[in-house]
Design an enzyme around this catalytic site. Structure first.
Site, short mmCIF file in Angstrom:
data_model
loop_
_atom_site.label_atom_id
_atom_site.label_comp_id
_atom_site.label_asym_id
_atom_site.label_seq_id
_atom_site.Cartn_x
_atom_site.Cartn_y
_atom_site.Cartn_z
N SER A 60 0.75 5.71 2.58
CA SER A 60 1.70 6.49 2.30
C SER A 60 1.82 7.84 3.20
O SER A 60 2.99 8.34 3.36
CB SER A 60 1.51 7.02 0.83
N PRO A 118 0.91 -1.13 -0.02
CA PRO A 118 -0.07 0.01 0.08
C PRO A 118 0.84 1.27 -0.13
O PRO A 118 0.71 2.13 -0.80
CB PRO A 118 -0.88 -0.10 1.47
N GLY A 150 -6.80 3.46 1.70
CA GLY A 150 -5.83 2.57 1.39
C GLY A 150 -4.41 3.26 1.02
O GLY A 150 -3.80 3.27 1.92
N CYS A 151 -4.25 3.19 -0.25
CA CYS A 151 -2.56 3.71 -0.57
C CYS A 151 -2.39 4.98 -0.18
O CYS A 151 -1.10 5.33 0.23
CB CYS A 151 -2.33 3.37 -1.97
N VAL A 152 -3.23 5.88 -0.06
CA VAL A 152 -2.98 7.34 0.35
C VAL A 152 -2.70 7.33 1.75
O VAL A 152 -1.80 8.00 2.18
CB VAL A 152 -3.86 8.24 -0.02
#
Length: 209
Positions: A154, A120, A149-151
């Site tokens: 990060s 992710p 998710g990936c935001v």
């Protein structure tokens, strides 16, 4: 959320860290899978991409680094580990799948870095943190998919690596407003400043002065 709980959060977490001095823009996982109604990852996020592209144009005009991420897996999925095992829709990002392509309107420029990842966070098991540090970057502007998710992953890692982090709400999207809103709320409380496209464009314009 109740008014009392909102007030409690405002009292406990009412801190802004600001944009930083030497930012980089990161566009996280804008891939065709989220724009194809036939795909199980479809998220109806055309307006999100449009916002991200406006910010990208402003970032390029301000001569700050622009970095894109995508997700690419070996045909067997072996390099996806438990993430690939758990999240079935990740099959759409097997190498060569059209769902992993850049969506219409987004083509990386020759001077933009593309980071391919399997998990992710844009930072996990990639060269992103060391690359930003080598560039002298002190802060990141995050846009992308999906917010929950990936935001979010990060965002947490950006903060953990010591970067001032801003999440551009208009330029992030999800498949449902509930996880989108909840994660923006939580990121703003603990990990980042959640900002608007307008605030971000004003900041970038100031870097050109």
């Amino acid at each position: 959320m109740s008014d009392d709980l909102t007030a409690n959060y405002a009292k406990a977490y009412n801190v802004r860290v600001g944009f930083g001095v030497r930012p980089a823009l990161i566009l996280i996982d804008f891939c065709e899978a989220y724009f194809d109604p036939e795909c199980d990852l479809f998220a109806d996020v055309d307006d999100v991409l449009a916002s991200a592209l406006r910010i990208r144009e402003a970032a390029r005009a301000a001569a700050i680094p622009v970095i894109l991420t995508n997700v690419v897996y070996h045909p067997t999925g072996i390099n996806g580990g438990r993430f690939f095992e758990k999240a079935a829709p990740l099959k759409n990002f097997i190498q060569g799948s059209p769902m992993g392509a850049w969506p219409k309107g987004l083509v990386p420029h020759a001077d933009e870095l593309v980071i391919s990842k399997q998990y992710p966070s844009a930072f996990f098991a990639t060269s992103l943190a060391s690359t930003l540090t080598a560039m002298g970057v002190d802060s990141v502007l995050l846009t992308g998919l999906t917010t929950s998710g990936c935001v979010r992953a990060s965002c947490v890692d950006a903060m953990s690596h010591g970067f001032r982090t801003a999440v551009v709400a208009d330029a992030c999207g999800d498949r449902h407003p509930a996880p989108h809103d909840a994660n923006l709320f939580d990121m703003n409380a603990k990990y980042a400043d959640v900002v608007s496209e307008a605030e971000t464009l004003e900041f970038l314009a100031g870097l050109r002065a």
